[in-house]
Design an enzyme around this catalytic site. Structure first.
Site, PDB file in Angstrom:
ATOM      1  N   TYR A  87       9.861  32.939 -48.498  1.00 14.01           N
ATOM      2  CA  TYR A  87       9.601  31.751 -47.669  1.00 14.01           C
ATOM      3  C   TYR A  87       8.205  31.830 -47.048  1.00 14.01           C
ATOM      4  CZ  TYR A  87       9.400  28.966 -43.383  1.00 14.01           C
ATOM      5  OH  TYR A  87       8.987  28.132 -42.382  1.00 14.01           O
ATOM      6  N   THR A  93       3.836  27.827 -40.154  1.00 16.92           N
ATOM      7  CA  THR A  93       4.640  28.722 -39.330  1.00 16.92           C
ATOM      8  C   THR A  93       3.852  29.983 -38.987  1.00 16.92           C
ATOM      9  OG1 THR A  93       6.530  30.233 -39.479  1.00 16.92           O
ATOM     10  CG2 THR A  93       5.630  29.483 -41.551  1.00 16.92           C
ATOM     11  N   ASP A  94       4.250  30.643 -37.889  1.00 17.23           N
ATOM     12  CA  ASP A  94       3.605  31.922 -37.538  1.00 17.23           C
ATOM     13  C   ASP A  94       4.003  33.037 -38.508  1.00 17.23           C
ATOM     14  OD1 ASP A  94       6.248  32.244 -36.729  1.00 17.23           O
ATOM     15  OD2 ASP A  94       5.779  32.861 -34.682  1.00 17.23           O
TER      16      ASP A  94
END
Ligand code: NAD
Ligand code: TYD
Length: 330
Positions: free
Chosen positions: A146, A119-120
């Site tokens: 996360y 993810t970015d």
């Protein structure tokens, strides 16, 4: 080609499985998914050339047995929601870090090609007026349990590439939207609130920016990387879809026949990242990545229609999800 898809019963994984099997007639897929709360196995259960194995990637023996059988692994499985990670980080450490380590060890052992989905959010956030976007060279600075667990997983992949010559690639994609996304996430929560006659809820001032990409464009990017990506390389996937949360809610209200300003502000998320923005120019230049859903409003309309047409996907979970948010003041 025979693929092992981890997390193939989740949002992006199930879209990947369904749509890949539809266009690639010589493809066989094994899904390993432990079927947590975000999974919807019915979507992939009766597909031809697809076998669902209900197991946990933290189960090393199960992972080794499955990796042995395939040509490549696409690794989607993860705990995926920031708000949950703030309440209880432990499942994120288990699935995203320990689970990824099992995938890496199995791929190393059987010399199997791996594509790791990231993810970015590993890059932290940008100021609203920062002229730069994230590139593959942006230093990692994750903000939540996360994103820190995903950053850790990426670092492990890089270590296995360097130390063991693992043939692995990584993609860091921006926020996805589309069918089959769990209603704890922003866009499906707002759509299903509206369908239930409840106002959309904006965290804080609502000016946080996310860079939206349709899930089908993410999938197309993953296939380009699988087929043409350079081993060891990181590819950023995004579709120039920057929008503030407020803009998204206003558009959604208009498309669903409500006044644009019919929303509520609620308690902000702890450590809430201000802005994400992907510069995908390397992926475009090197692999010919070319997102098709360039009209966000059209993609959002199609997604609204999907949730309206599929109440069976979300209706049973809605009350519990909203009760849990209510306890957090959100
Ligand atoms: P999701 O939560 O909808 O699905 C995750 C799936 O993984 C679920 O089916 C779950 O049961 C499974 N899973 C979780 N832990 C597991 C374990 N230990 N063993 C086996 N299965 C397990 O998530 P998603 O939005 O589809 O995200 C998929 C991947 O894409 C994640 O790695 C996430 O970090 C990444 N990603 C998501 C987005 C986004 O906007 N949703 C953007 C960029 C990257
Ligand atoms: P989310 O879908 O949780 O994705 P991420 O945290 O990975 O970006 O949230 C997207 C944005 O929407 C984020 O800025 C938080 C915000 N948000 C709200 O304003 N209201 C909500 O009810 C939710 C779930 C998120």
């Amino acid at each position: 080609m025979k693929l092992l898809v981890t997390g193939g019963a989740g949002f992006i994984g199930s879209n990947f499985v369904i749509k890949s099997l539809r266009v690639k007639k010589d493809l066989e897929i094994i899904v390993i998914d432990k079927l947590n709360y975000a999974a919807h196995p019915d979507a992939i259960k009766n597909l031809e050339r697809c076998k669902l194995v209900v197991d946990d990637i933290c189960n090393k023996d199960a992972v080794f047995d499955l990796v042995k059988e395939v040509d490549a692994v696409v690794h989607f499985a993860a705990e995926s929601h920031n708000d949950n990670s703030l309440r209880n980080p432990y499942p994120f450490i288990e699935s995203n870090i320990v689970g990824t380590t099992n995938i890496l060890e199995a791929c190393k052992n059987y010399k199997v090609r791996l594509h790791h989905i990231s993810t970015d959010e590993v890059f932290g956030d940008l100021a609203l007026d920062d002229p730069h976007k994230f590139t593959r060279y942006t230093p990692y600075a994750p903000s939540s349990p996360y994103s820190a667990s995903k950053a850790s997983a990426d670092m492990l992949v890089r270590a296995w590439v360097r130390s063991f010559g693992l043939e692995a690639t990584i993609s860091n994609c921006s926020n996805n939207y589309g069918p089959y996304q769990h209603i704890e996430k922003f866009i499906p929560r707002m759509i299903t609130n509206r369908l239930m006659g409840v106002k959309p809820k904006l965290y804080g001032d609502g000016l946080n920016v996310r860079d939206w990409i349709h899930v089908d464009d993410h999938i197309a990017g993953v296939w380009l990387i699988l087929e043409k990506g350079a081993p060891g390389q990181t590819y950023l996937l995004g579709a120039n879809g920057e929008k503030s949360n407020l803009e998204v809610v206003k558009t959604l209200n208009r498309l669903m026949g409500y006044p644009e300003d019919d929303y509520e502000h609620v308690k902000d998320r702890a450590g809430h990242d201000r802005r994400y923005a992907i510069d995908a120019s390397d992926t475009i230049a090197e692999l010919g990545f070319s997102p098709k859903y360039t009209d966000f409003e059209a993609g959002l309309k199609a997604t609204i229609n999907w949730y309206s047409d599929h109440p069976e996907f979300w209706h049973l979970d809605k009350e519990a999800v909203e009760n849990s948010y209510k306890q957090q003041g959100q």
